[in-house]
Structure formats: structure tokens, C-alpha cells
Design an enzyme around this catalytic site. Sequence first.
Site, mmCIF file in Angstrom:
data_model
loop_
_atom_site.group_PDB
_atom_site.id
_atom_site.type_symbol
_atom_site.label_atom_id
_atom_site.label_comp_id
_atom_site.label_asym_id
_atom_site.label_seq_id
_atom_site.Cartn_x
_atom_site.Cartn_y
_atom_site.Cartn_z
ATOM 1 N N ASP A 215 86.804 102.111 -34.905
ATOM 2 C CA ASP A 215 87.438 100.790 -34.839
ATOM 3 C C ASP A 215 86.606 99.937 -33.897
ATOM 4 O O ASP A 215 86.306 100.355 -32.777
ATOM 5 C CB ASP A 215 88.869 100.896 -34.303
ATOM 6 C CG ASP A 215 89.818 101.510 -35.327
ATOM 7 O OD1 ASP A 215 89.385 101.728 -36.475
ATOM 8 O OD2 ASP A 215 90.976 101.778 -34.982
ATOM 9 N N ASP B 109 98.124 101.168 -45.315
ATOM 10 C CA ASP B 109 98.907 101.629 -44.166
ATOM 11 C C ASP B 109 100.356 101.711 -44.633
ATOM 12 O O ASP B 109 100.902 100.697 -45.087
ATOM 13 C CB ASP B 109 98.836 100.624 -43.003
ATOM 14 C CG ASP B 109 97.412 100.462 -42.469
ATOM 15 O OD1 ASP B 109 96.632 101.423 -42.580
ATOM 16 O OD2 ASP B 109 97.097 99.377 -41.944
#
Lengths: 196, 251
Positions: free
Chosen positions: B11, B130
Site C-alpha cells: 500500500d 472489498d
Amino acid sequence: MNVAIVKYNAGNICSVDYALRRLGVQVNVTADTEELRRADKIIFPGVGEAVNTMSYLRRTGLDTVIKSLKQPVLGICLGMQLLCNHSEEGNVDCLGIFDVEVKKFTPSCRKEKVPHMGWNTISHTNSPLFNGFDKDEFVYFVHSYYVPLCAYTIAETDYILPYSSALHKDNFYATQFHPEKSGSVGEQILKNFLNI
Amino acid sequence: MLAKRIIPCLDIKDGQTVKGTNFIHLRQAGDPVELGRIYSEQGADELVFLDITASHEERKTFTDLVKRVAENISIPFTVGGGINELSDVNRLLEAGADKVSINSSAIRHPHLIDEIAFHFGSQVCVVAIDARQTEAGWKCYLNGGRIETDKDLFSWATECNDRGAGEILFTSMNHDGVKNGYANDALAILSETLTIPVIASGGAGKPEHFRDTFEKGNADAALAASVFHFGEIKIPELKQYLCGCNINIRL
């Protein structure tokens, strides 16, 4: 050594360029006939679709140039398929260096996903391209069409069926997998090609 | 035989690697290019770089980072974050990315999947989902898990598949950051239903969790972040362990 990459509307030209630069090689990405003819080694990369790519090569005259090359040429992925006679992808006539047809994978069950994408092994290798390997090494593949086993096969891979993962005829070499994305094994294959 | 893939995920915020626990707290974990190069040498099969800020000003920094990754790393990598239209995809592919991952923008504009597949090929288009298991079933979330939608995980994944996605990257928000294993029941259903590869994400804490997601979840690839970044699991040892479990792994 002067290495040229055939410049056309292919998707992986910069990856191949970077991979060769990591090997410390001078690379010329070009579509110029004279520059291509003068190069010691030529790489014909390819990510894309057969019909559009063939019509681009014909329109620019690169088809004739590629067929007339006398120095070692390495076709990669779609580059390999375009060096064959004909492709089922859009039913298009290709460059005809390798007298063989490119077929579409036909999965026989849900487990057999198409495109064939990821790391798979090459076996029965039979070429200086694979010098230095003493076992079936893993290389990176992304493709939905394949070249059947044939007289030019110098490596095979088993996915859905055993097929040609590399070809050789005269000064033309080709891999279905991406040596530029295959880690240290891919680097060795590129080095081997440069040493041919 | 096609190998199961191990994928470290980085990330990226302000050009640096970070990882949240349960999507909230962020900790620093190093230079992305250096980390990516080390992972590649250790035997990672692919890398994922997610631009978790993706504000307009930071796009250029991220594109420059993608180019540096491509110059230095010889394995495939996917980039995601802030991809809303074809020109974003084109910019990242030109910088050297192999695939792009879209998430919220795919839910908002499902046609983007068709367009990416048509222009660049299905193999380029990873759809990240997600989802959280609720009393009403598995629900998809937007904006890094901040906004709930009424989309069901399984029907949305099937729609992505049919529209031409090349892979599904499924993160279970219930499992993410908890280090107690992947959402293998949901993964097994996805693997059975879809005709494209499924990447498991969220929950890796021990080598056994990777084994289970390949054996019970039938995942094609397993993604993890902090366990790799902080050295809790080392990729060469993980791959040896999985080989010992008779899972087909690239060594």
C-alpha cells in the site's frame, strides 16, 4: 552488441527494453528498416490482438522486413504467434516463418481457466536458448491461444494439453512465455539469446 | 502445472509503503521499489502496488514510482488506486505496469471493466472487491471499506467475470488485519462459480493460512502485506513449507 526491438503497437515493449537494460545491453527501439537490418539481434515483442497487429505490420511494411531478417530474431508471446502461418484469433494470416497454426485453448472443465496466466514449467527443452537449466524451470505466461507441438518445438508446457512454449527455425526463435517477466530464469534465457 | 502464486501487496501513500490494520491505522514499512526488488529476489510471484491516497496531485508521484518499479523488477506487477477511466489505465500501462486493479470505480461504473478488457485485454483487468460478511450475507464496500453498498459479493463477482475481468482480488474485511486465516468458505464459492482466477486477500498470519486458502478456498493466488513487510513470514520459507504440503509452487 547492437540489439533492436521492433517498435510497433505492442503492449510490452518497455518491459522488454527495461529487461535488456538490466543486462547492460544497448537497446534501440525502432521501426526503421535499415536500423533493423543493421542490428546484431532483434526482439519482436507482443502483447495485444492478432488481427489489429497484423494489419498494422502490413500497413507499415514491417511484415516484409521481419520476414527478410537474417540475424537471430526472438519473438515473444503474440510475437511468436505472429511468426506462425495463421491464427484462430480473428482467423488471420500471419508471417508464415513457422509452418503451423495458432489455436484457441478449449477448456474441458471449470478448473482449466483461459487465459493461461501465471507461472508454469517448460520441459523437453532442446535449444541453446535454455543453456544452464538442469530441471524444468518456471516461467511466466499470459495467453489464450497456443501453438501445438510441431517440428519446430524446442520447449513444451502442459496446460489443458501439451503445447509449444518455444519454437526455433533457422535464425528465428520464439517463446510463448515472457522472459522479461520471468525473474532470473527469464534473464538467463535473454542472455542465452544474446549469446547465440 | 500452473503454480499457486504468492503476492505481497504494498500500500503506497506519499511514495512510501504503509499497511493498515482493519483498514484504519497506518504504519510505515519502507521504500516500495526496494521492497519490491527484495520480494522479487526472494521468490514473490507477483507484486501489487495500491495507491491508497490517489488524490489528483499524487497521481504523478505514483506514476513515476510505477516506472521505477518496472525498470528494476523482472516479475509481473499490478497497480491500483484512483483508476477511474481508460486514460488512467493507459498511463499506468505505459509506465510499465502489467495489470491494473479497479475497485470502487468498477462498482460505480461497471462498464469500465468491459472497456478495459476490450482495449487492453482481460488479462490487464483485475477487479478488487472489498466485502464484509453481514447478517444479510456478503456485502461489497466502496472507498477502501468506508461505504457499504447493496451489492452481493457473489453476484457482483460473477458480473465482473462476465464483463471481461481477468482476475478477482477478494478482500474479506472481517478477516483483514486479524491474522487468523483467509475467508476460505467464501473463496471456495468464488473459485467454483467463476471462470477466472481468484486472489485471496485478508487474514494471513501463519504459513498454514496460505496452505488452507489454496486447499480449502481453492484460491489461485494468496496476497498478504504486513506479515511480509515486517518479516513475520519469509517468502522462501513459506514456499518451502507449501511445497512440503504438495502444493504446486514456483521455487
